[in-house]
Design a protein around this motif. Sequence first.
Motif, mmCIF file in Angstrom:
data_model
loop_
_atom_site.group_PDB
_atom_site.id
_atom_site.type_symbol
_atom_site.label_atom_id
_atom_site.label_comp_id
_atom_site.label_asym_id
_atom_site.label_seq_id
_atom_site.Cartn_x
_atom_site.Cartn_y
_atom_site.Cartn_z
ATOM 1 N N GLU A 19 0.816 -1.215 0.000
ATOM 2 C CA GLU A 19 0.000 0.000 0.000
ATOM 3 C C GLU A 19 0.855 1.274 0.000
ATOM 4 O OE1 GLU A 19 -2.618 1.210 3.496
ATOM 5 O OE2 GLU A 19 -3.986 0.070 2.214
ATOM 6 N N MET A 20 1.963 1.260 0.743
ATOM 7 C CA MET A 20 2.809 2.462 0.803
ATOM 8 C C MET A 20 3.433 2.791 -0.545
ATOM 9 S SD MET A 20 2.761 4.508 3.225
ATOM 10 C CE MET A 20 4.080 5.538 2.620
ATOM 11 N N LEU A 21 3.744 1.779 -1.354
ATOM 12 C CA LEU A 21 4.273 2.040 -2.693
ATOM 13 C C LEU A 21 3.254 2.830 -3.495
ATOM 14 C CD1 LEU A 21 6.282 1.697 -5.049
ATOM 15 C CD2 LEU A 21 5.181 -0.503 -5.526
ATOM 16 N N TYR A 22 2.005 2.415 -3.413
ATOM 17 C CA TYR A 22 0.943 3.110 -4.134
ATOM 18 C C TYR A 22 0.789 4.550 -3.635
ATOM 19 C CZ TYR A 22 -3.623 4.378 -5.888
ATOM 20 O OH TYR A 22 -4.652 5.040 -6.497
ATOM 21 N N TYR A 23 0.717 4.736 -2.326
ATOM 22 C CA TYR A 23 0.543 6.090 -1.791
ATOM 23 C C TYR A 23 1.756 6.973 -2.059
ATOM 24 C CZ TYR A 23 -3.737 4.496 0.354
ATOM 25 O OH TYR A 23 -4.991 3.992 0.542
ATOM 26 N N HIS A 24 2.955 6.395 -2.014
ATOM 27 C CA HIS A 24 4.161 7.150 -2.363
ATOM 28 C C HIS A 24 4.088 7.613 -3.817
ATOM 29 C CE1 HIS A 24 8.373 8.235 -2.882
ATOM 30 N NE2 HIS A 24 8.425 7.392 -3.904
ATOM 31 N N THR A 25 3.626 6.726 -4.682
ATOM 32 C CA THR A 25 3.506 7.046 -6.102
ATOM 33 C C THR A 25 2.507 8.175 -6.332
ATOM 34 O OG1 THR A 25 4.141 4.832 -6.778
ATOM 35 C CG2 THR A 25 2.779 6.062 -8.312
ATOM 36 N N VAL A 26 1.354 8.075 -5.719
ATOM 37 C CA VAL A 26 0.322 9.101 -5.905
ATOM 38 C C VAL A 26 0.809 10.439 -5.348
ATOM 39 C CG1 VAL A 26 -2.013 9.822 -5.239
ATOM 40 C CG2 VAL A 26 -1.579 7.459 -5.953
ATOM 41 N N THR A 27 1.365 10.433 -4.149
ATOM 42 C CA THR A 27 1.852 11.673 -3.532
ATOM 43 C C THR A 27 2.957 12.300 -4.371
ATOM 44 O OG1 THR A 27 1.292 10.812 -1.347
ATOM 45 C CG2 THR A 27 2.832 12.655 -1.420
ATOM 46 N N THR A 28 3.890 11.480 -4.827
ATOM 47 C CA THR A 28 4.984 11.984 -5.644
ATOM 48 C C THR A 28 4.464 12.556 -6.957
ATOM 49 O OG1 THR A 28 6.445 10.344 -4.631
ATOM 50 C CG2 THR A 28 7.242 11.395 -6.628
ATOM 51 N N ALA A 29 3.468 11.911 -7.541
ATOM 52 C CA ALA A 29 2.882 12.411 -8.789
ATOM 53 C C ALA A 29 2.212 13.770 -8.588
ATOM 54 C CB ALA A 29 1.887 11.399 -9.350
ATOM 55 N N VAL A 30 1.536 13.952 -7.467
ATOM 56 C CA VAL A 30 0.869 15.232 -7.214
ATOM 57 C C VAL A 30 1.914 16.346 -7.032
ATOM 58 C CG1 VAL A 30 -0.626 16.503 -5.617
ATOM 59 C CG2 VAL A 30 -1.213 14.175 -6.299
ATOM 60 N N TYR A 31 2.954 16.068 -6.260
ATOM 61 C CA TYR A 31 4.029 17.056 -6.109
ATOM 62 C C TYR A 31 4.678 17.364 -7.453
ATOM 63 C CZ TYR A 31 4.411 17.374 -0.976
ATOM 64 O OH TYR A 31 4.198 17.623 0.355
ATOM 65 N N ALA A 32 4.962 16.329 -8.236
ATOM 66 C CA ALA A 32 5.623 16.530 -9.527
ATOM 67 C C ALA A 32 4.766 17.361 -10.469
ATOM 68 C CB ALA A 32 5.964 15.185 -10.161
ATOM 69 N N ILE A 134 13.857 16.250 -12.353
ATOM 70 C CA ILE A 134 12.707 16.719 -11.574
ATOM 71 C C ILE A 134 12.116 15.571 -10.760
ATOM 72 C CG2 ILE A 134 10.330 17.601 -11.736
ATOM 73 C CD1 ILE A 134 11.330 19.227 -14.196
ATOM 74 N N VAL A 135 11.940 14.422 -11.398
ATOM 75 C CA VAL A 135 11.379 13.271 -10.685
ATOM 76 C C VAL A 135 12.297 12.861 -9.541
ATOM 77 C CG1 VAL A 135 10.701 10.841 -10.871
ATOM 78 C CG2 VAL A 135 9.992 12.478 -12.617
ATOM 79 N N ALA A 136 13.606 12.885 -9.766
ATOM 80 C CA ALA A 136 14.553 12.515 -8.707
ATOM 81 C C ALA A 136 14.396 13.428 -7.495
ATOM 82 C CB ALA A 136 15.986 12.579 -9.237
ATOM 83 N N VAL A 137 14.311 14.724 -7.722
ATOM 84 C CA VAL A 137 14.188 15.682 -6.623
ATOM 85 C C VAL A 137 12.877 15.454 -5.873
ATOM 86 C CG1 VAL A 137 14.027 18.122 -5.991
ATOM 87 C CG2 VAL A 137 15.564 17.423 -7.826
ATOM 88 N N VAL A 138 11.788 15.374 -6.603
ATOM 89 C CA VAL A 138 10.475 15.232 -5.986
ATOM 90 C C VAL A 138 10.360 13.884 -5.272
ATOM 91 C CG1 VAL A 138 7.988 15.145 -6.430
ATOM 92 C CG2 VAL A 138 9.406 16.816 -7.626
ATOM 93 N N GLU A 139 10.914 12.833 -5.863
ATOM 94 C CA GLU A 139 10.841 11.505 -5.248
ATOM 95 C C GLU A 139 11.607 11.467 -3.929
ATOM 96 O OE1 GLU A 139 11.506 7.441 -4.217
ATOM 97 O OE2 GLU A 139 13.120 8.779 -4.795
#
Length: 191
Positions: A19-32, A134-139
């Motif tokens: 579940e955390m992988l999914y939430y990390h992905t969604v959160t990172t996508a919103v920030y990005a 950009i993805v590296a920084v946000v991730e």
Amino acid sequence: MLKYQRLNMLVMEMLAWHEMLYYHTVTTAVYAEAVGRTLGMQDKELEWLIQAVFFHDCGKITWPLALVSKTRLSDDDRKLVKVHPITGEYYLREYWPDMPDPVCRVVREHHERPDGSGYPNGLKNREIHPLSVIVAVVEVFTALLEHRTYRDRSFTKAEALAELKRQEFPGEVIRVLAGVGEVVIGKVVGI
């Protein structure tokens, strides 16, 4: 991007794996997305950024689940961790046969660092696609804000921004992140 039923299956596999992988992905996508829009990205470039960041860690679904809860990684564990960008690219190509090349590059390069210390290929500076940077920084920013088993606590936003500066990520992206509101399970608040 989710017009392909197989991509929906990949998203569900990510959620089912952890579940955390999914939430990390969604959160990172919103920030990005917030960073990309603030930097003036539009149309295809912004779409590629969002697509790539959403699937940047899909290669992790090949890991043994026990790896997620380890507080210390063995040398073999580290080797497995360092191939997830390559595995992710292969998974994404399988699930999305006509994936745009920039999306593929970002998935593969999201752990590369301008000084060459990243993985999987040790790329430097301009060898790394700008969207990958950009993805590296946000991730990294998102990961610092999240709970991780190998740390006593999550970073505050100020601490995470300071760590990004210490790691010498691009100042422009850090400044934009500093102005983005808090992301809570895929929703930006406080902008």
